[in-house]
Write a protein that holds these residues in place. Structure first.
Motif, PDB file in Angstrom:
ATOM      1  N   TRP A 199      16.470  -9.595 -11.708  1.00  0.00           N
ATOM      2  CA  TRP A 199      15.657  -8.604 -12.416  1.00  0.00           C
ATOM      3  C   TRP A 199      14.617  -9.315 -13.276  1.00  0.00           C
ATOM      4  CZ3 TRP A 199      20.716  -9.764 -13.285  1.00  0.00           C
ATOM      5  CH2 TRP A 199      21.028 -10.321 -14.532  1.00  0.00           C
ATOM      6  N   ASP A 200      13.744  -8.522 -13.882  1.00  0.00           N
ATOM      7  CA  ASP A 200      12.650  -9.022 -14.733  1.00  0.00           C
ATOM      8  C   ASP A 200      11.716  -9.971 -13.985  1.00  0.00           C
ATOM      9  OD1 ASP A 200      13.578  -7.457 -16.755  1.00  0.00           O
ATOM     10  OD2 ASP A 200      14.352  -9.083 -17.988  1.00  0.00           O
TER      11      ASP A 200
ATOM     12  N   MET B 283      11.038  -4.069 -18.890  1.00  0.00           N
ATOM     13  CA  MET B 283      11.913  -5.200 -18.618  1.00  0.00           C
ATOM     14  C   MET B 283      13.322  -4.686 -18.887  1.00  0.00           C
ATOM     15  SD  MET B 283       9.749  -7.595 -17.837  1.00  0.00           S
ATOM     16  CE  MET B 283      10.192  -9.287 -18.141  1.00  0.00           C
ATOM     17  N   LEU B 284      14.328  -5.363 -18.358  1.00  0.00           N
ATOM     18  CA  LEU B 284      15.707  -4.934 -18.582  1.00  0.00           C
ATOM     19  C   LEU B 284      16.348  -5.808 -19.647  1.00  0.00           C
ATOM     20  CD1 LEU B 284      16.897  -4.321 -14.908  1.00  0.00           C
ATOM     21  CD2 LEU B 284      15.918  -2.689 -16.539  1.00  0.00           C
ATOM     22  N   ASP B 285      17.021  -5.170 -20.561  1.00  0.00           N
ATOM     23  CA  ASP B 285      17.670  -5.877 -21.663  1.00  0.00           C
ATOM     24  C   ASP B 285      19.086  -6.258 -21.227  1.00  0.00           C
ATOM     25  OD1 ASP B 285      18.198  -6.943 -24.147  1.00  0.00           O
ATOM     26  OD2 ASP B 285      18.752  -5.011 -25.023  1.00  0.00           O
TER      27      ASP B 285
ATOM     28  N   LYS C 248      25.746  -6.077 -10.484  1.00  0.00           N
ATOM     29  CA  LYS C 248      24.916  -5.055  -9.837  1.00  0.00           C
ATOM     30  C   LYS C 248      25.044  -3.733 -10.601  1.00  0.00           C
ATOM     31  CE  LYS C 248      24.905  -2.232  -5.655  1.00  0.00           C
ATOM     32  NZ  LYS C 248      25.488  -2.032  -4.318  1.00  0.00           N
ATOM     33  N   THR C 249      26.251  -3.382 -10.985  1.00  0.00           N
ATOM     34  CA  THR C 249      26.489  -2.140 -11.732  1.00  0.00           C
ATOM     35  C   THR C 249      25.740  -2.149 -13.059  1.00  0.00           C
ATOM     36  OG1 THR C 249      28.654  -1.917 -10.692  1.00  0.00           O
ATOM     37  CG2 THR C 249      28.265  -0.628 -12.695  1.00  0.00           C
ATOM     38  N   ASP C 250      25.750  -3.285 -13.764  1.00  0.00           N
ATOM     39  CA  ASP C 250      25.021  -3.408 -15.034  1.00  0.00           C
ATOM     40  C   ASP C 250      23.526  -3.174 -14.816  1.00  0.00           C
ATOM     41  OD1 ASP C 250      27.388  -4.172 -16.367  1.00  0.00           O
ATOM     42  OD2 ASP C 250      26.986  -6.313 -16.042  1.00  0.00           O
ATOM     43  N   VAL C 251      22.975  -3.781 -13.767  1.00  0.00           N
ATOM     44  CA  VAL C 251      21.546  -3.656 -13.479  1.00  0.00           C
ATOM     45  C   VAL C 251      21.207  -2.219 -13.103  1.00  0.00           C
ATOM     46  CG1 VAL C 251      19.687  -4.402 -11.928  1.00  0.00           C
ATOM     47  CG2 VAL C 251      21.280  -6.086 -12.863  1.00  0.00           C
ATOM     48  N   GLU C 252      22.011  -1.609 -12.247  1.00  0.00           N
ATOM     49  CA  GLU C 252      21.748  -0.220 -11.858  1.00  0.00           C
ATOM     50  C   GLU C 252      21.784   0.702 -13.072  1.00  0.00           C
ATOM     51  OE1 GLU C 252      23.285  -0.173  -7.231  1.00  0.00           O
ATOM     52  OE2 GLU C 252      24.762   0.171  -8.820  1.00  0.00           O
TER      53      GLU C 252
ATOM     54  N   ALA D  84      21.162  -0.168 -16.240  1.00  0.00           N
ATOM     55  CA  ALA D  84      20.003  -0.480 -17.087  1.00  0.00           C
ATOM     56  C   ALA D  84      18.704   0.091 -16.507  1.00  0.00           C
ATOM     57  CB  ALA D  84      19.882  -1.990 -17.266  1.00  0.00           C
ATOM     58  N   MET D  85      18.635   0.232 -15.177  1.00  0.00           N
ATOM     59  CA  MET D  85      17.430   0.750 -14.530  1.00  0.00           C
ATOM     60  C   MET D  85      17.310   2.270 -14.633  1.00  0.00           C
ATOM     61  SD  MET D  85      16.816  -1.476 -11.058  1.00  0.00           S
ATOM     62  CE  MET D  85      18.282  -0.886 -10.231  1.00  0.00           C
ATOM     63  N   GLU D  86      18.389   2.967 -14.943  1.00  0.00           N
ATOM     64  CA  GLU D  86      18.363   4.429 -15.008  1.00  0.00           C
ATOM     65  C   GLU D  86      17.236   4.911 -15.926  1.00  0.00           C
ATOM     66  OE1 GLU D  86      22.207   5.950 -16.104  1.00  0.00           O
ATOM     67  OE2 GLU D  86      23.138   5.161 -14.284  1.00  0.00           O
ATOM     68  N   GLY D  87      16.409   5.785 -15.399  1.00  0.00           N
ATOM     69  CA  GLY D  87      15.298   6.340 -16.163  1.00  0.00           C
ATOM     70  C   GLY D  87      14.068   5.440 -16.220  1.00  0.00           C
ATOM     71  N   HIS D  88      14.117   4.274 -15.560  1.00  0.00           N
ATOM     72  CA  HIS D  88      12.998   3.329 -15.610  1.00  0.00           C
ATOM     73  C   HIS D  88      12.392   3.034 -14.240  1.00  0.00           C
ATOM     74  CE1 HIS D  88      13.602   2.518 -19.847  1.00  0.00           C
ATOM     75  NE2 HIS D  88      14.899   2.423 -19.603  1.00  0.00           N
TER      76      HIS D  88
END
Length: 143
Positions: free
Chosen positions: A67-68, A117-119, A126-130, A132-136
């Motif tokens: 990511w990022d 960017m994702l914090d 993968k679950t953390d990234v998915e 964090a991406m919600e709504g973005h």
């Protein structure tokens, strides 16, 4: 669906990923090219997984989480911030190429164009990234 597109010069959509990109055969990251990035995109995220592993190992196998990434058309640059690589189901961080245990498998590269960017910390799942991406997610595509 917009104009966002992900392609590779080493294999066609639905085609076979080159042997040297396999986990036990060099684990070389396949070249990926992105085009059609919409306006307002701040970063890209990529997830590669294997839905066919569900029958072999009982789950969708995660091969790559990053990511990022810089949001620009051209060769997808996955090099850079070491804190932007997630953990694969091999238990490693970074790219883990194809390694089917039984037969030919399907590998899906999912590219997300994000408005931020994702914090996240390095080694996120993968679950953390998915999550964090919600709504973005502005747009997404797959190869």
């Amino acid at each position: 669906m917009g104009n966002l597109k992900l392609t590779s010069s080493s294999f066609e959509d639905g085609g076979e990923i080159p042997r040297e990109c396999g986990y036990k055969n060099g684990n070389k990251v396949p070249p990926l090219t992105v085009s059609g990035i919409p306006e307002g995109v701040k970063s890209l995220a990529l997830i590669m997984d294997d839905p066919d592993a569900m029958g072999a190992v009982g789950k969708v196998w995660v091969h790559w989480v990053v990511w990022d990434m810089l949001a620009s058309d051209g060769i997808l640059t996955t090099q850079g911030n070491a804190n932007s690589y997630g953990t694969t189901d091999f238990g490693t961080v970074g790219y883990g190429g194809p390694a089917p245990p039984d037969k030919r498998h399907t590998y899906v590269f999912k590219l997300y164009a994000l408005d931020s960017m994702l914090d996240l910390h390095g080694e996120s799942s993968k679950t953390d990234v998915e999550k964090a991406m919600e709504g973005h997610i502005i747009e997404q595509t797959q190869l």
